[in-house]
Design an enzyme around this catalytic site. Structure first.
Site, PDB file in Angstrom:
ATOM      1  N   HIS A  48     -20.129  75.838 -32.970  1.00  0.00           N
ATOM      2  CA  HIS A  48     -19.016  76.697 -32.553  1.00  0.00           C
ATOM      3  C   HIS A  48     -17.824  75.885 -32.068  1.00  0.00           C
ATOM      4  O   HIS A  48     -17.893  74.668 -31.885  1.00  0.00           O
ATOM      5  CB  HIS A  48     -19.477  77.660 -31.458  1.00  0.00           C
ATOM      6  CG  HIS A  48     -19.874  76.977 -30.178  1.00  0.00           C
ATOM      7  ND1 HIS A  48     -18.953  76.497 -29.272  1.00  0.00           N
ATOM      8  CD2 HIS A  48     -21.097  76.694 -29.645  1.00  0.00           C
ATOM      9  CE1 HIS A  48     -19.578  75.955 -28.241  1.00  0.00           C
ATOM     10  NE2 HIS A  48     -20.885  76.046 -28.446  1.00  0.00           N
TER      11      HIS A  48
ATOM     12  N   SER B  91     -13.361  75.063 -35.926  1.00  0.00           N
ATOM     13  CA  SER B  91     -12.417  74.539 -34.952  1.00  0.00           C
ATOM     14  C   SER B  91     -12.945  73.242 -34.332  1.00  0.00           C
ATOM     15  O   SER B  91     -13.221  72.286 -35.054  1.00  0.00           O
ATOM     16  CB  SER B  91     -12.131  75.609 -33.892  1.00  0.00           C
ATOM     17  OG  SER B  91     -11.023  75.265 -33.114  1.00  0.00           O
TER      18      SER B  91
END
Length: 315
Positions: free
Chosen positions: A74, A142
């Site tokens: 994540h 990201s």
């Protein structure tokens, strides 16, 4: 019916902020039920590992132990539930989805190194402990994308493919206009108030899913409480350039899929051009009318694109 209506929205909110304690007990309990519903739907079980450092790493794992391992990482402010919804579409793979150190339910030491190499080393420790370090597929969004690059560069002979989703770390591409002049004092990803959180929610996604304001307020408070650590982590990652490490991916010709939302306001879509220059073998998919988190905003399309990429590796 409530679970089905709010599942994605509440899940994303959790993925952006984590969930431990909050002032509104009813909102927290409701959200936890939604999250557990989504995890159950994706056959995910939450587990944990104590690292050599003594820190705890929490992760989700599905029950497809015969599939090739896919480690999903994540981004900043996120946790394992960034990928819970899309995990339902990736059931053909053995999914390992951790809370990075500093996020979610994993340990949050203020003195730790949160740069990509350090996080990659911890993730490799997890994969080794599970006996899954060889022949691994790695993907990240990201900040998680930058960590994916670092992981592949540190252990290139163990990596079968790489999936980079609106990845950070290729900083010479510049910042989008929306973040020009941003500092640690005014960065929209750092939360000082509920209003900051509401703005961040709309900033990160092009078409943010609905979530009740009462639930948003609970998660806003979590981000406010975690701001000191968030600030330290952000300060480390914005100067952590992975471009040199990406050259190792090119050297080993690791198959790479790059996915980007064309409406990303956090990391400019033109970054794909730099990545393609550094990693010539990379396939690039630009998704229309999608922001910074395609696996949340366009679950089905993002999953289908990835599965097509993986199918292509078999030819």
């Amino acid at each position: 019916m409530l679970l089905k209506r709010l599942g994605l929205a509440a899940l994303f909110s959790l993925s952006m902020v984590g969930c431990t304690t909050a002032p509104n007990t009813l909102a927290v309990n409701t959200t936890q039920k939604i999250i557990q519903y989504e995890r159950s739907k994706s056959d995910l079980e939450v587990k944990s590992l104590t690292l050599a450092s003594g820190d705890k790493m929490v992760y989700a794992e599905n029950d497809n132990v015969t599939g090739e391992p896919l480690l999903l990482i994540h981004g900043f402010g996120g946790n394992k539930d960034n990928f819970t919804r899309i995990a339902d579409k990736l059931e053909g793979y053995h999914l390992i989805i951790p809370d990075l150190l500093g996020f979610g339910n994993s340990s949050k030491p203020m003195t730790a190194d949160y740069r990509a190499d350090a996080q990659a080393t911890r993730l490799h420790e997890l994969m080794q402990a599970k006996g899954l370090a060889s022949n691994t597929h790695v993907g990240g969004n990201s900040m998680g994308g930058a960590i994916s690059v670092a992981y592949a560069a540190k252990y290139p002979k163990e990596i079968k493919s790489l999936w980079l989703v609106d990845t950070a770390g290729f900083w010479s591409a510049g910042v989008p206009k929306s973040l020009e002049g941003a500092t640690l004092e005014n960065n929209p990803l750092l939360i000082n108030s509920k209003e900051d959180f509401y703005k961040m929610y709309d900033f990160v996604m092009y078409k943010p899913p609905y979530i009740p304001k009462s639930v948003k307020a609970v998660f806003a408070q979590e981000r406010i409480n975690n701001k000191a650590l968030d600030t330290k982590i952000l300060e480390q990652i914005v100067t952590d350039n992975v471009e040199e490490r990406a050259k190792i991916i090119a050297k080993y010709n690791i198959p790479t899929l790059v996915v980007w939302g064309d409406k990303d306001q956090v990391i400019k879509p033109e970054t794909t051009e730099l990545i393609k220059e550094i990693i010539p073998q990379a396939q690039v998919i630009m998704m229309n009318d999608v922001g910074h988190v395609p696996m949340v905003e366009a679950v089905k399309d993002t999953a289908n694109d990835y599965k097509a990429f993986r199918d292509g590796l078999k030819k």
